[in-house]
Design a protein around this motif. Sequence first.
Motif, PDB file in Angstrom:
ATOM      1  N   PHE A   1      76.304 -49.703 -54.918  1.00  0.00           N
ATOM      2  CA  PHE A   1      76.290 -51.017 -55.505  1.00  0.00           C
ATOM      3  C   PHE A   1      75.689 -52.106 -54.535  1.00  0.00           C
ATOM      4  CE2 PHE A   1      80.403 -48.742 -56.693  1.00  0.00           C
ATOM      5  CZ  PHE A   1      80.145 -49.164 -58.115  1.00  0.00           C
ATOM      6  N   ALA A   2      74.776 -51.537 -53.637  1.00  0.00           N
ATOM      7  CA  ALA A   2      74.004 -52.618 -52.905  1.00  0.00           C
ATOM      8  C   ALA A   2      73.006 -53.290 -54.036  1.00  0.00           C
ATOM      9  CB  ALA A   2      73.259 -51.978 -51.830  1.00  0.00           C
ATOM     10  N   VAL A   3      72.515 -52.891 -55.164  1.00  0.00           N
ATOM     11  CA  VAL A   3      71.727 -53.381 -55.991  1.00  0.00           C
ATOM     12  C   VAL A   3      72.210 -53.051 -57.242  1.00  0.00           C
ATOM     13  CG1 VAL A   3      69.641 -52.653 -54.385  1.00  0.00           C
ATOM     14  CG2 VAL A   3      70.332 -51.057 -56.074  1.00  0.00           C
ATOM     15  N   ALA A   4      71.385 -53.928 -58.338  1.00  0.00           N
ATOM     16  CA  ALA A   4      71.897 -54.034 -59.683  1.00  0.00           C
ATOM     17  C   ALA A   4      71.268 -52.478 -60.382  1.00  0.00           C
ATOM     18  CB  ALA A   4      71.335 -54.871 -60.374  1.00  0.00           C
ATOM     19  N   ARG A   5      72.391 -51.859 -61.127  1.00  0.00           N
ATOM     20  CA  ARG A   5      71.998 -50.487 -61.540  1.00  0.00           C
ATOM     21  C   ARG A   5      72.288 -50.670 -63.060  1.00  0.00           C
ATOM     22  NH1 ARG A   5      70.457 -46.575 -57.905  1.00  0.00           N
ATOM     23  NH2 ARG A   5      71.286 -47.046 -55.738  1.00  0.00           N
ATOM     24  N   GLY A   6      71.255 -50.927 -63.870  1.00  0.00           N
ATOM     25  CA  GLY A   6      71.628 -50.957 -65.474  1.00  0.00           C
ATOM     26  C   GLY A   6      72.354 -52.066 -65.816  1.00  0.00           C
ATOM     27  N   PRO A   7      73.539 -52.029 -66.553  1.00  0.00           N
ATOM     28  CA  PRO A   7      74.425 -53.224 -66.652  1.00  0.00           C
ATOM     29  C   PRO A   7      75.318 -53.635 -65.467  1.00  0.00           C
ATOM     30  CG  PRO A   7      75.195 -51.150 -67.807  1.00  0.00           C
ATOM     31  CD  PRO A   7      73.986 -50.803 -67.160  1.00  0.00           C
ATOM     32  N   VAL A   8      75.421 -52.826 -64.675  1.00  0.00           N
ATOM     33  CA  VAL A   8      76.268 -53.149 -63.495  1.00  0.00           C
ATOM     34  C   VAL A   8      75.522 -53.937 -62.306  1.00  0.00           C
ATOM     35  CG1 VAL A   8      77.934 -52.093 -61.592  1.00  0.00           C
ATOM     36  CG2 VAL A   8      77.520 -51.094 -63.790  1.00  0.00           C
ATOM     37  N   PRO A   9      75.980 -55.218 -62.241  1.00  0.00           N
ATOM     38  CA  PRO A   9      75.209 -56.051 -61.116  1.00  0.00           C
ATOM     39  C   PRO A   9      75.553 -55.521 -59.920  1.00  0.00           C
ATOM     40  CG  PRO A   9      77.304 -57.148 -61.970  1.00  0.00           C
ATOM     41  CD  PRO A   9      76.997 -55.940 -62.746  1.00  0.00           C
ATOM     42  N   ALA A  10      74.740 -55.974 -58.786  1.00  0.00           N
ATOM     43  CA  ALA A  10      74.856 -56.014 -57.419  1.00  0.00           C
ATOM     44  C   ALA A  10      76.424 -56.313 -56.917  1.00  0.00           C
ATOM     45  CB  ALA A  10      73.809 -56.273 -56.682  1.00  0.00           C
ATOM     46  N   LEU A  11      77.163 -55.349 -56.525  1.00  0.00           N
ATOM     47  CA  LEU A  11      78.446 -55.913 -56.051  1.00  0.00           C
ATOM     48  C   LEU A  11      78.621 -56.066 -54.648  1.00  0.00           C
ATOM     49  CD1 LEU A  11      80.622 -53.646 -58.570  1.00  0.00           C
ATOM     50  CD2 LEU A  11      79.715 -55.820 -58.811  1.00  0.00           C
TER      51      LEU A  11
END
Length: 616
Positions: A468-478
Amino acid sequence: MSGQRRDTRMYPADSEVAASRSGRQLRYRLKLALRDPTTLIGILMAALFLYLIVVPILSILSDAATVQFGDERRVKGEMGSFTLYYLHRAFASPVAHDLFWRPLMNTLKVGFGAILVSVTVGGILAWLIARTDLLGRRWFATALIVPYMLPAWTFALAWTTLFKNRTIGGQPGWLESMGLSPPDWLAYGQVPITIILALHYTPFVILLFGSALKRFDSQLEDSARILGASGRTVAWQVILPLMRPALMSAIVLIFAKCLGEFGVPYVLGLPVKFDVLATSLYRSIGSRQTGVAGVLAGAIMLIGMIAILVDAYLAREARRFVTVGSKGSMNRVSQLRGWRLPATGFAGAIFMVSVCLPLLTLALSTVMRQPGNFAWSNFTLDFWIGQDLPTVAMRTGILFSPDLWQAAWNTIWIVGTASVCSGVLGILTGYVVVRTTFRPLAIFLRQVTFMPYLVPGIAFAAAYLSLFAVARGPVPALYGTSIILILALMADQMPYASRAGISAMMQLGKDPEEAAQVVGAGWFRRMIWVVIPIQKGSLVTGVLLPFISGIKGLSLFVILAVPATDVLTTFSLRLVDYNYTQAANAVVLIIAGLAYGGTLLAQKLTRTNLAEGLGN
């Protein structure tokens, strides 16, 4: 004819027919299962757990084998391409000794040292509580497991308050202030870390070994003595062989816990560069060596999984040992006679060293201007409620610090939200596992929700950071948000919440639901008005246990929290880094009080007792 044999060989055509029939049966069962809302809910939950548990682990392992951002020139490859560079750097390069091998050796030394001390002390105490007429044995059965209710690094801070010297700088410890300068090996490093972890995990031995001793039949001892066996022979050839599964289980669990322990080595090891695997992983993440961090996290996971699988094997072996004899004979205790007072004194001394002395030290340190000075004029409440303090950052007492109340609010709502979600998901997991007619789904949910138990917390936090450190697809960086902490806590606590839910649902028959279904109640209404009210005790358990664990947890937060999402544990650790000893100790006392009070509340609401079976 009777003399003729029937040809039972399977020809290709027959095997194809059997495979086709099996496929049709599976499709038919799946079609029926999909008509049941339970199966649909189970599939959604399986997808959720796959993303929250399995994908982060795969992500951190992928980091160990692919070129990371910023390393393209050093690795001589494109970002994201396959590489063995990080494996070579961690295991075989000139810096491998500092990155992996020395921390591994330190981890093993600390782990086995803690096991030796805790098994020796805990084994004696377990025998005294479970098998003798020790004075106050019922009180000791509860009192001696208090250290496990408190955060381990509580005792690390108490140790530094007493023993630290000016080798590292900052305020001196109490002993040095009184004219006694402790040597470095006693103030920092392997010795204090081993002692503190041993005292913290001694309750493990008392609980596991003591419960096994409680079930041991005294008639076996009597029979051996009648045959002429000495006390030593009875102990080594009768009692210990039967207690071996419980003892080995305690040893393996202590080692697995020591493997992922971060707080104690951080407080007592980092000042003298005594790294274990957990702190080495923390250093790698802090220095942005993502690939090396992936290798170290994978190594910690592998060792942790092996340890837990060994424990599972030993638990199965323990079922081979049964108790023969009447219930009355099992409960008979040995008379200590002249050793009764010395034995009681020994148990009392362990309680004083492991509970009273650390907490008293922390409490007194928070009301002293100068450490180790017991003059009345040196005592003050400024560090609790003072104003305009002569310090750079802490200008008020800790109770007037907005940072404390922000951290407390973050702790309550982040840990509380994650705990409620874990409890609800645990009940739903138990419902699906018990009620679904599609057994592969039930098996998958059982296994995937248990997986975080196999992974030490520090490695699991690193896995979440990787995903989750970077955006992956539709999930933003958290990273840097509260959401990543909530998701990580939910996943980390699912082994406990799901097991509570499965156990509860196995005890609930189908009759109440079928009666509600007859009168037209749908699945959601049955859950709200029938299942959850009946199983509210298990739901409370599935919420309270993750909440207590989250309050005193450090490994997940220290990797994933930032100043804006500080909780009480990371806030206290930040104060330690700033050398605000009194304020840090005050926050730790607050955490210890919350953890201990929460444990007692959970036991009262769920009508359980950690020490059940150890005292009369």
